[in-house]
Design an enzyme around this catalytic site. Structure first.
Site, mmCIF file in Angstrom:
data_model
loop_
_atom_site.group_PDB
_atom_site.id
_atom_site.type_symbol
_atom_site.label_atom_id
_atom_site.label_comp_id
_atom_site.label_asym_id
_atom_site.label_seq_id
_atom_site.Cartn_x
_atom_site.Cartn_y
_atom_site.Cartn_z
ATOM 1 N N CYS A 77 43.575 48.507 81.639
ATOM 2 C CA CYS A 77 45.236 48.423 81.164
ATOM 3 C C CYS A 77 45.233 48.213 79.883
ATOM 4 O O CYS A 77 44.592 47.122 79.145
ATOM 5 C CB CYS A 77 45.853 47.640 82.347
ATOM 6 N N ASP A 93 55.736 46.974 68.585
ATOM 7 C CA ASP A 93 55.583 48.396 69.509
ATOM 8 C C ASP A 93 55.094 49.172 68.511
ATOM 9 O O ASP A 93 55.594 49.501 67.226
ATOM 10 C CB ASP A 93 56.912 48.777 69.968
ATOM 11 N N ASN A 129 62.197 48.896 81.470
ATOM 12 C CA ASN A 129 62.060 50.430 81.871
ATOM 13 C C ASN A 129 61.206 50.261 83.215
ATOM 14 O O ASN A 129 59.995 49.881 83.190
ATOM 15 C CB ASN A 129 61.396 51.286 81.024
ATOM 16 N N GLY A 164 61.859 55.842 82.406
ATOM 17 C CA GLY A 164 61.241 56.045 81.273
ATOM 18 C C GLY A 164 59.973 54.823 80.941
ATOM 19 O O GLY A 164 59.349 54.895 79.990
ATOM 20 N N HIS A 173 52.179 47.924 82.974
ATOM 21 C CA HIS A 173 51.750 46.544 82.943
ATOM 22 C C HIS A 173 53.424 46.000 82.253
ATOM 23 O O HIS A 173 53.901 46.591 81.516
ATOM 24 C CB HIS A 173 50.871 46.133 82.137
ATOM 25 N N HIS A 184 56.477 44.795 80.854
ATOM 26 C CA HIS A 184 56.760 44.721 79.413
ATOM 27 C C HIS A 184 58.453 44.606 79.197
ATOM 28 O O HIS A 184 58.898 45.359 79.596
ATOM 29 C CB HIS A 184 56.101 45.678 78.407
ATOM 30 N N HIS A 220 61.125 45.141 76.377
ATOM 31 C CA HIS A 220 61.348 45.657 74.757
ATOM 32 C C HIS A 220 62.565 44.773 74.324
ATOM 33 O O HIS A 220 63.289 44.317 74.753
ATOM 34 C CB HIS A 220 61.981 47.330 74.908
HETATM 35 P P1 5GP Z 1 57.836 52.217 78.153
HETATM 36 O O1 5GP Z 1 57.979 53.476 78.064
HETATM 37 O O2 5GP Z 1 56.806 51.984 79.337
HETATM 38 O O3 5GP Z 1 59.149 51.284 78.657
HETATM 39 O O4 5GP Z 1 57.323 51.425 76.904
HETATM 40 C C1 5GP Z 1 55.829 51.454 76.460
HETATM 41 C C2 5GP Z 1 56.047 51.174 75.035
HETATM 42 O O5 5GP Z 1 54.644 50.699 74.833
HETATM 43 C C3 5GP Z 1 56.377 52.321 74.176
HETATM 44 O O6 5GP Z 1 57.612 51.965 73.367
HETATM 45 C C4 5GP Z 1 55.214 52.552 73.420
HETATM 46 O O7 5GP Z 1 55.498 52.775 71.854
HETATM 47 C C5 5GP Z 1 54.185 51.324 73.268
HETATM 48 N N1 5GP Z 1 52.986 51.381 73.243
HETATM 49 C C6 5GP Z 1 52.220 52.291 74.039
HETATM 50 N N2 5GP Z 1 50.802 52.266 73.859
HETATM 51 C C7 5GP Z 1 50.651 51.077 72.824
HETATM 52 C C8 5GP Z 1 49.705 50.448 72.150
HETATM 53 O O8 5GP Z 1 48.472 50.665 72.332
HETATM 54 N N3 5GP Z 1 50.137 49.651 71.245
HETATM 55 C C9 5GP Z 1 51.534 49.336 71.051
HETATM 56 N N4 5GP Z 1 51.415 48.294 70.237
HETATM 57 N N5 5GP Z 1 52.297 49.814 71.596
HETATM 58 C C10 5GP Z 1 52.231 50.830 72.562
HETATM 59 ZN ZN ZN Z 2 47.748 44.928 82.515
#
Ligand code: 5GP
Ligand code: ZN
Length: 112
Positions: free
Chosen positions: A4, A30, A85, A91, A96, A98, A100
């Site tokens: 992960c 991000d 999300n 989305g 894992h 998280h 925003h």
């Molecule tokens: P989700 O779409 O799952 O709500 O948000 C995932 C977020 O993780 C996205 O906004 C994406 O830009 C960010 N993200 C994905 N991979 C990485 C990474 O390796 N490093 C960082 N800093 N952000 C990441």
């Molecule tokens: Zn994880």
């Protein structure tokens, strides 16, 4: 060893600068920011989603909101948006938990 990406960031196997590291929570910028301030706030423990964190240990969710409030204060934000999300249809792309934390610009409602 976990595959992960957010576990790897949380344990600094991938050395991303941490903006917060307290009470089992870390935060980092991000990669693809959607606002002047776009921080991801995550538990060190691996859960697949906020729903799974809430079921496993609701205190994890509280710790994420406490971190967001502290980070918002640090960044001088007078208002901010916090978003989870949960599930692909909403989305979620990283499985894992998280939060925003977005700030530094006006936000429309309803969200897209
Ligand atoms: P989700 O779409 O799952 O709500 O948000 C995932 C977020 O993780 C996205 O906004 C994406 O830009 C960010 N993200 C994905 N991979 C990485 C990474 O390796 N490093 C960082 N800093 N952000 C990441
Ligand atoms: Zn994880």
């Amino acid at each position: 060893m976990s595959e992960c990406i957010f576990c790897k960031i949380a344990n600094q196997e991938i050395p991303v600068p941490l903006l917060y590291d307290r009470d089992g929570v870390v935060a980092f910028s991000d990669l693809n920011p959607q606002a002047p301030v776009h921080v991801l706030v995550i538990p060190k423990v691996h859960h697949e989603s906020a729903a799974q964190s809430a079921a496993a240990n609701p205190a994890v969710i509280g710790a994420l909101f406490a971190a967001a409030a502290s980070l918002a204060l640090e960044h001088g934000l007078d208002g901010y948006r916090t978003t989870f999300n949960t599930g692909e249809s909403a989305g979620q792309s990283v499985f894992h938990t998280h939060m925003h934390l977005l700030g530094g610009r006006p936000f429309a409602w309803p969200p897209g």
